[in-house]
Design a protein around this motif. Structure first.
Motif, PDB file in Angstrom:
ATOM      1  N   THR A 200       9.392  48.856  25.886  1.00 42.05           N
ATOM      2  CA  THR A 200       8.666  50.305  26.036  1.00 42.05           C
ATOM      3  C   THR A 200       9.284  51.508  24.652  1.00 42.05           C
ATOM      4  OG1 THR A 200       7.440  49.516  27.689  1.00 42.05           O
ATOM      5  CG2 THR A 200       6.607  51.133  26.641  1.00 42.05           C
ATOM      6  N   GLY A 201       8.288  51.687  23.905  1.00 43.01           N
ATOM      7  CA  GLY A 201       9.059  52.723  23.385  1.00 43.01           C
ATOM      8  C   GLY A 201      10.211  53.096  22.222  1.00 43.01           C
ATOM      9  N   TYR A 202      10.366  51.879  21.870  1.00 43.90           N
ATOM     10  CA  TYR A 202      11.624  50.865  21.033  1.00 43.90           C
ATOM     11  C   TYR A 202      11.258  51.703  20.147  1.00 43.90           C
ATOM     12  CZ  TYR A 202      15.047  49.177  18.293  1.00 43.90           C
ATOM     13  OH  TYR A 202      16.379  49.242  17.279  1.00 43.90           O
ATOM     14  N   GLY A 203      12.183  52.393  18.388  1.00 42.78           N
ATOM     15  CA  GLY A 203      11.935  52.803  17.648  1.00 42.78           C
ATOM     16  C   GLY A 203      10.549  53.881  17.449  1.00 42.78           C
ATOM     17  N   THR A 204      10.188  54.742  18.773  1.00 44.40           N
ATOM     18  CA  THR A 204       9.067  55.732  18.468  1.00 44.40           C
ATOM     19  C   THR A 204       9.870  57.425  18.974  1.00 44.40           C
ATOM     20  OG1 THR A 204       8.265  56.217  21.229  1.00 44.40           O
ATOM     21  CG2 THR A 204       7.667  53.969  19.764  1.00 44.40           C
TER      22      THR A 204
END
Lengths: 221, 216
Positions: free
Chosen positions: A124-128
């Protein structure tokens, strides 16, 4: 075993010092331990770090705690709501620090703290923006972000029924963060609607075993 | 194709009709919630709400309202027979662990690679709030997006590269809009249905993307 029952909200929460990290259960108002927060406000502890899904609704409970300037930092997933005006005002005035955490990572970071896990890789949240600066790893072709546990000095939660040993059952979606927060704090203080005798709760139905609970206060609606 | 662009209700009907029998589904806050109005009993769909419930029933009214029973939008809802409650870590384990078949979400933008933006405008005075959006984006087996195809100023919301902050990367599988339905595939963005005046060529011009035509 000594009883965990406190005779008043104020005596239960008056152990909370300034600068404590306090988890507060609830998703919106469901499961929010309103009486314990009122007690915390009366007790007067300040410079608190609060962990909650939201940042207060309306003019009561957590919203009032924020309005009174007692919260230095809030860790939450969804601060901005139609009725979060006290948070919005404090945030825009630079009076409160905000750490936004995706809701599942918030729950799992709390669970990890309670379960003695030093960190975990979440997709969750990878690349954000919310993963910036965090360690990442590709595991079996999928990308993950290293997330750390969130510990607290105190957890203030609401349950439906307790026995004097601190065994808890909850009611419907008011359960939400209560069971994981109870595991992640040094001291867990619970507001319940009813205290029953030891043996009255079916052991198969107990959601939070008493080992995770330090104090219980009965608050009748 | 003839007829008018889809209304929001018709979009919700299309999404509902595409949900397979027996699916476990999470409907996002806002327009996606209306999909539940068009699910049939025969579909036997189980609705998940992130705040700890499977088997969520319709919105509660009157005496049914119980402050301890709400959905992710904090609206009072009801129980269906066979429903269950669980805490937040279990609820998101269900999601992140790939146990939900479909999440239906709203969006500001979707990229040709299926990157999703729906949590933060990036405006300097905006207060960021993510809720469960990032978890749903990466967790559900399929993510359906429901949105208007264009912004108020007429810019396409399906884009080559996101200009809004991302919610998740390469996570969207299908996009329902009033003008067309799009599938995000390894070969590119595929148009499967067009509505109203839209044609695959007009959509190519609008989006600037080399859309593949699989309209019947």
């Amino acid at each position: 075993m000594p009883s965990k029952i406190s005779d008043s909200v104020l005596s239960a929460v008056s152990v909370i010092p300034d600068r404590a990290t306090v988890m507060i259960g609830g998703f919106g108002l469901a499961g929010q331990p309103q009486a314990l927060i009122d007690g915390l406000i009366e007790h007067g502890a300040t410079d608190l770090t609060i962990v909650n899904n939201n940042a207060g609704n309306g003019d009561v409970g957590l919203a009032l705690l924020i309005k009174l300037g007692r919260v230095k930092k809030i860790i939450c997933s969804f601060p901005r709501q139609v009725d979060s005006h006290h948070f919005d005002e404090a945030y825009r005035a630079g009076k409160i620090e905000l750490e936004v955490v995706p809701q599942g990572n918030l729950a799992e970071r709390i669970r990890a703290a309670g379960a003695g896990i030093g960190g975990f890789f979440s997709p969750t949240g990878y690349g954000t923006l919310l993963a910036e600066g965090k360690e990442t790893r590709t595991i079996e072709g999928k990308n993950y972000v290293l997330e750390s546990p969130i510990h607290a000095d105190f957890a203030l939660i609401k349950a439906h029924k307790a026995d004097p040993l601190g065994n808890l059952i909850y009611r419907k979606t008011a359960r939400n963060f209560g069971p994981v927060m109870a595991t992640a704090a040094t001291q867990t203080i619970v507001q319940v609607s009813e205290i029953v005798e030891v043996g009255d709760l079916d052991p198969e139905h107990i959601i939070t075993p008493g080992i995770f609970v330090n104090k219980i206060v009965q608050v009748t609606a | 194709m003839s007829g008018a662009p889809l209304s929001r209700a018709e979009m919700a009907q299309r999404v509902a009709a595409d949900i397979p029998v027996g699916a476990f589904v999470n409907l996002g806050i806002g327009i996606p919630t209306s999909v539940s109005n068009y699910l049939t009993a025969e579909q036997e769909v189980t609705l998940h709400t992130e705040n700890g419930m499977l088997g969520m029933g319709p919105e509660a009214h009157g005496d049914e309202v119980d402050p301890d029973l709400i959905n992710a939008g904090k609206i009072a809802v009801t129980e269906l027979p066979g429903c269950s409650y669980f805490h937040h870590a279990d609820s998101f384990a269900m999601m992140r662990g790939g146990h939900l078949d479909i999440a239906v979400l709203g969006a500001f933008q979707v990229s040709a690679a299926g990157d999703l933006a729906n949590w933060h405008t990036g405006a300097p005075d905006a207060i960021p709030a993510v809720g469960g959006a990032m978890d749903l984006a990466v967790g559900a087996k399929q993510v359906f997006v429901m949105m208007e195809l264009t912004t108020k100023s007429g810019a396409a919301k399906i884009v080559e590269q996101l200009t809004y902050p991302a919610t998740g990367l390469a996570c969207v599988s299908r996009i329902y809009t009033e003008q067309a339905i799009f599938d995000i595939t390894p070969a590119g963005v595929v148009v499967t249905d067009v509505f109203g005046e839209a044609t695959v060529d007009s959509l190519r011009e609008l989006t600037g993307l080399p859309l593949l035509d699989q309209t019947a």
